[in-house]
Scaffold this motif. Structure first.
Motif, mmCIF file in Angstrom:
data_model
loop_
_atom_site.group_PDB
_atom_site.id
_atom_site.type_symbol
_atom_site.label_atom_id
_atom_site.label_comp_id
_atom_site.label_asym_id
_atom_site.label_seq_id
_atom_site.Cartn_x
_atom_site.Cartn_y
_atom_site.Cartn_z
ATOM 1 N N PHE A 178 0.832 -1.212 -0.138
ATOM 2 C CA PHE A 178 0.036 -0.115 -0.051
ATOM 3 C C PHE A 178 0.975 1.278 -0.076
ATOM 4 O O PHE A 178 1.826 1.345 0.593
ATOM 5 C CB PHE A 178 -0.871 0.109 1.175
ATOM 6 N N MET A 179 0.450 2.142 -0.643
ATOM 7 C CA MET A 179 1.075 3.442 -0.823
ATOM 8 C C MET A 179 0.090 4.618 -0.884
ATOM 9 O O MET A 179 -0.997 4.506 -1.656
ATOM 10 C CB MET A 179 1.929 3.582 -2.153
ATOM 11 N N LEU A 180 0.090 5.879 0.023
ATOM 12 C CA LEU A 180 -0.939 6.763 0.071
ATOM 13 C C LEU A 180 -0.174 7.761 -0.973
ATOM 14 O O LEU A 180 1.147 8.188 -0.666
ATOM 15 C CB LEU A 180 -0.890 7.389 1.350
ATOM 16 N N VAL A 181 -0.948 8.510 -1.762
ATOM 17 C CA VAL A 181 -0.696 9.644 -2.267
ATOM 18 C C VAL A 181 -1.914 10.744 -1.777
ATOM 19 O O VAL A 181 -3.083 10.521 -2.601
ATOM 20 C CB VAL A 181 -0.798 9.341 -3.979
ATOM 21 N N SER A 182 -1.763 11.863 -1.289
ATOM 22 C CA SER A 182 -2.470 12.841 -0.861
ATOM 23 C C SER A 182 -2.064 14.037 -0.723
ATOM 24 O O SER A 182 -1.106 14.434 -0.388
ATOM 25 C CB SER A 182 -3.178 12.137 0.522
ATOM 26 N N SER A 183 -3.091 14.897 -0.790
ATOM 27 C CA SER A 183 -2.855 16.311 -0.424
ATOM 28 C C SER A 183 -3.312 16.796 1.099
ATOM 29 O O SER A 183 -2.917 18.031 1.491
ATOM 30 C CB SER A 183 -3.672 17.253 -1.491
ATOM 31 N N ASN A 184 -3.790 15.954 1.750
ATOM 32 C CA ASN A 184 -4.300 16.258 3.293
ATOM 33 C C ASN A 184 -3.090 16.039 4.147
ATOM 34 O O ASN A 184 -2.523 14.771 4.279
ATOM 35 C CB ASN A 184 -5.423 15.380 3.300
ATOM 36 N N ASP A 185 -2.667 16.806 4.550
ATOM 37 C CA ASP A 185 -1.478 16.956 5.650
ATOM 38 C C ASP A 185 -1.801 15.846 6.658
ATOM 39 O O ASP A 185 -0.699 14.930 7.215
ATOM 40 C CB ASP A 185 -1.058 17.989 6.433
ATOM 41 N N ASP A 186 -3.166 15.712 7.375
ATOM 42 C CA ASP A 186 -3.187 14.800 8.511
ATOM 43 C C ASP A 186 -3.231 13.430 7.830
ATOM 44 O O ASP A 186 -2.720 12.574 8.561
ATOM 45 C CB ASP A 186 -4.591 15.162 9.083
ATOM 46 N N PHE A 187 -3.673 13.248 6.556
ATOM 47 C CA PHE A 187 -3.862 11.661 6.072
ATOM 48 C C PHE A 187 -2.285 11.500 5.606
ATOM 49 O O PHE A 187 -1.698 10.246 6.013
ATOM 50 C CB PHE A 187 -4.337 11.771 4.829
ATOM 51 N N VAL A 188 -1.172 12.455 5.352
ATOM 52 C CA VAL A 188 0.039 12.072 5.153
ATOM 53 C C VAL A 188 0.754 11.839 6.329
ATOM 54 O O VAL A 188 1.335 10.770 6.619
ATOM 55 C CB VAL A 188 0.737 13.174 4.137
ATOM 56 N N LYS A 189 0.456 12.621 7.194
ATOM 57 C CA LYS A 189 1.005 12.266 8.826
ATOM 58 C C LYS A 189 0.831 10.884 9.087
ATOM 59 O O LYS A 189 1.762 10.176 9.657
ATOM 60 C CB LYS A 189 0.953 13.616 9.718
ATOM 61 N N ASP A 190 -0.543 10.707 9.161
ATOM 62 C CA ASP A 190 -1.248 9.243 9.363
ATOM 63 C C ASP A 190 -0.320 8.190 8.956
ATOM 64 O O ASP A 190 0.230 7.335 9.557
ATOM 65 C CB ASP A 190 -2.521 9.332 9.513
ATOM 66 N N ALA A 191 -0.065 8.162 7.540
ATOM 67 C CA ALA A 191 0.342 7.276 6.717
ATOM 68 C C ALA A 191 1.952 7.266 7.170
ATOM 69 O O ALA A 191 2.384 6.178 7.223
ATOM 70 C CB ALA A 191 0.270 7.605 5.234
ATOM 71 N N GLN A 192 2.552 8.066 7.177
ATOM 72 C CA GLN A 192 4.011 8.195 7.629
ATOM 73 C C GLN A 192 4.035 7.583 9.087
ATOM 74 O O GLN A 192 5.311 6.901 9.142
ATOM 75 C CB GLN A 192 4.693 9.566 7.576
ATOM 76 N N SER A 193 3.252 7.873 9.826
ATOM 77 C CA SER A 193 3.502 7.289 11.303
ATOM 78 C C SER A 193 3.278 5.736 11.285
ATOM 79 O O SER A 193 3.644 5.104 12.181
ATOM 80 C CB SER A 193 2.514 7.855 12.162
ATOM 81 N N ARG A 194 2.534 5.333 10.123
ATOM 82 C CA ARG A 194 2.260 3.671 10.186
ATOM 83 C C ARG A 194 3.459 3.119 9.261
ATOM 84 O O ARG A 194 3.376 2.101 8.692
ATOM 85 C CB ARG A 194 0.913 3.583 9.494
ATOM 86 N N ASN A 195 4.323 4.031 8.829
ATOM 87 C CA ASN A 195 5.525 3.510 7.792
ATOM 88 C C ASN A 195 4.871 3.189 6.489
ATOM 89 O O ASN A 195 5.506 2.504 6.036
ATOM 90 C CB ASN A 195 6.395 2.383 8.611
ATOM 91 N N TRP A 196 3.890 3.819 5.879
ATOM 92 C CA TRP A 196 3.465 3.321 4.793
ATOM 93 C C TRP A 196 4.255 4.486 3.826
ATOM 94 O O TRP A 196 4.461 5.533 4.013
ATOM 95 C CB TRP A 196 1.957 3.868 4.453
ATOM 96 N N PRO A 197 4.762 3.985 2.572
ATOM 97 C CA PRO A 197 5.056 5.000 1.674
ATOM 98 C C PRO A 197 3.960 5.990 1.149
ATOM 99 O O PRO A 197 2.998 5.663 0.950
ATOM 100 C CB PRO A 197 5.396 3.944 0.268
ATOM 101 N N THR A 198 4.627 7.231 1.274
ATOM 102 C CA THR A 198 3.697 8.296 1.124
ATOM 103 C C THR A 198 4.247 9.511 0.186
ATOM 104 O O THR A 198 5.520 9.704 0.139
ATOM 105 C CB THR A 198 3.290 9.127 2.428
#
Length: 135
Positions: free
Chosen positions: A75-95
């Motif tokens: 799974f990889m997240l591509v988003s413009s939402n800062d909160d979503f990006v921070k959440d994904a990074q905290s889960r070690n998902w490529p972002t």
């Protein structure tokens, strides 16, 4: 590598699809416009998806990420939402943050990293260069 691109913005979905097809020869792309369509594809044995690239989908990316994890997919997240990006990074998902998006180079490098990590989990040897390290 069969990749599912999930984005509710047709322009972004088309853009990401074009970049992958142009720069990653042999990769197959499947697309979905929302979490529900993505979940159906993830659960379908015919889809044979290996990597999921997902937009924030107003928070529904978490449903897609959880389903991908249950199915053993990357799974990889591509988003413009800062909160979503921070959440994904905290889960070690490529972002990739859409607001810091370049001409596609960062996206392709991130996808290659996801592919390398996936291959290493499957027991295939990989060479971990600078592009495969956490940023």
């Amino acid at each position: 590598m069969r990749t599912l691109i999930v984005d509710d913005e047709p322009g972004w979905k088309d853009r990401l699809e074009r970049i992958v097809k142009k720069q990653l020869v042999g990769w197959e792309i499947v697309t979905a416009e929302d979490a529900q369509a993505a979940l159906k594809l993830i659960e379908s044995p015919q889809a044979k998806v290996e990597i999921i690239v997902c937009d924030g989908l107003n928070g529904d990316y978490q449903l897609v990420a959880q389903a991908s994890e249950r199915a053993g997919l990357s799974f990889m997240l591509v988003s413009s939402n800062d909160d979503f990006v921070k959440d994904a990074q905290s889960r070690n998902w490529p972002t990739i943050h859409k607001n810091h998006y370049d001409d596609g180079g960062q996206f392709i490098e991130a996808l290659k990293k996801v592919q390398q990590l996936r291959q290493s989990k499957e027991g295939q040897p990989i060479s971990l260069g600078d592009s495969a390290k956490e940023r």
